[in-house]
Design an enzyme around this catalytic site. Structure first.
Site, short mmCIF file in Angstrom:
data_model
loop_
_atom_site.label_atom_id
_atom_site.label_comp_id
_atom_site.label_asym_id
_atom_site.label_seq_id
_atom_site.Cartn_x
_atom_site.Cartn_y
_atom_site.Cartn_z
CE LYS A 52 -4.13 3.45 7.47
NZ LYS A 52 -4.99 4.12 6.49
CD GLN A 96 -6.86 7.32 6.69
OE1 GLN A 96 -5.73 6.83 6.71
NE2 GLN A 96 -7.96 6.57 6.72
CG ASP A 119 -4.11 3.24 0.77
OD1 ASP A 119 -4.00 2.35 1.64
OD2 ASP A 119 -4.34 4.43 1.04
#
Ligand SMILES: NC(=O)c1ccc[n+]([C@@H]2O[C@H](COP(=O)([O-])OP(=O)(O)OC[C@H]3O[C@@H](n4cnc5c(N)ncnc54)[C@H](OP(=O)(O)O)[C@@H]3O)[C@@H](O)[C@H]2O)c1
Length: 291
Positions: A52, A96, A119
């Site tokens: 990412k 994460q 997200d």
């Protein structure tokens, strides 16, 4: 049978964003900035976060990687997120997953400002997605939608079977495919570990999205001729022939299933790269929405 090439579509999506960032620079505007929070040192999480951050660099976004110890307290992690929420330069925050067991995913997700929740996991954003409103769509299902759009795969009226009902993949996927919108309008069956006759349900599917995390679970006799197969699964299985010591396996028995399909995503190189491209699109949106 056609392979849905996630590397190719991801590259095209990132190239498009790169041009947009160059435009922002020319106009003297703010450049998107993603903050990624990694707790502990799980090998797969390290790889995902690394990819990412790398993608941010390729596109021209700023990125900040915050590494925290595995044993960090929940309160301390929440205060790190509070600081990122307040930081005017940070547009998007991702934490994460999975987190260590002593930390509540729910508390962490709910602490991220919805306007920085790239997200798309915050309940406010999930609610908007369910209602078909403009919002951040969770990156994996969003990436799959971008892939369907790129290959102009007609979904209207098709029977889609989604295997898995997690908040990050299966459930949002089922919502997007059922929406009254382009690349939606499917009749969706969402399945899980208590589903009976799963093989039979799959055999009636025009589209299967496999997101359960069991390597090669979807076998040839579960798939009808001409079906579209989206393989979300990524599992590391020991493989002494690889330098890393492991190979990545999808949830679909690719070798046996692919000859029967009209379209199929490979693992690796399918949904994975698209997840990253979608996250980049969400980060760009977070920045632009503020302008
Ligand atoms: N490519 C990418 O970018 C990407 C992104 C995210 C995840 N993934 C991968 O996708 C897979 C799924 O991830 P996830 O986070 O959604 O996993 P998860 O949270 O563990 O959810 C798995 C889902 O599969 C269901 N399931 C488990 N065994 C089943 C069975 N035998 N039959 C039918 N359903 C079954 C579970 O049912 P219950 O709800 O009943 O337990 C659950 O809903 C993993 O391999 C993960 O690594 C890939």
């Amino acid at each position: 049978m056609q392979i849905l090439d996630g590397q190719l579509v991801s590259r095209a999506t990132k190239d498009e964003l790169k041009l947009k960032v160059a435009q922002l620079v020319t106009e003297g505007k703010k450049i998107p900035h993603l903050a990624a929070v990694l707790v502990g040192s799980n090998g797969a999480s390290e790889t995902y976060v690394g990819a990412k951050v790398k993608a941010c660099g390729e596109i021209g976004f700023k990125s900040t990687l915050i590494r925290l110890e595995e044993d960090i307290s929940e309160n301390k992690l929440l205060s790190v997120i509070d600081d990122l929420n307040l930081d005017q330069d940070i547009d998007g925050i991702l934490v994460q997953l999975p987190l260590p067991k002593h930390i509540s995913d729910e508390k962490v997700i709910n602490t991220i400002l919805p306007s920085k929740d790239v997200d798309g996991f915050h309940p406010a954003n999930v609610g908007k997605m369910v209602q078909g409103l403009d919002t951040f769509i969770p990156a994996t299902p969003y990436g799959i939608m971008l892939m369907l759009e790129h290959y102009k795969i007609e979904t209207k009226g098709k029977h889609a079977v989604v295997i898995g009902r997690s908040n990050i993949v299966g459930r949002p996927m089922s919502i997007l495919l059922s929406q009254s919108a382009p690349y939606g309008n499917c009749t969706v069956t969402i399945t899980h570990s208590h589903t009976k006759n799963l093989a039979e349900i799959c055999r009636s599917a025009d589209i299967i999205v496999a997101a359960l995390g069991i390597p090669e679970f979807v076998k040839e006799d579960m798939v009808k001729e001409g079906a579209i197969i989206i393989d979300v699964g990524i599992t590391r299985v020991p493989d002494a022939s690889k330098k890393s010591g492991f190979a990545l396996k999808g949830d679909v028995d690719f070798k046996a299933v692919s000859p029967k399909c009209s379209f199929i995503t490979p693992v690796p190189g399918g949904v994975g790269p698209m997840t990253i491209a979608a996250l980049m699109k969400n980060t760009f949106k977070a920045c632009i929405d503020k302008l």
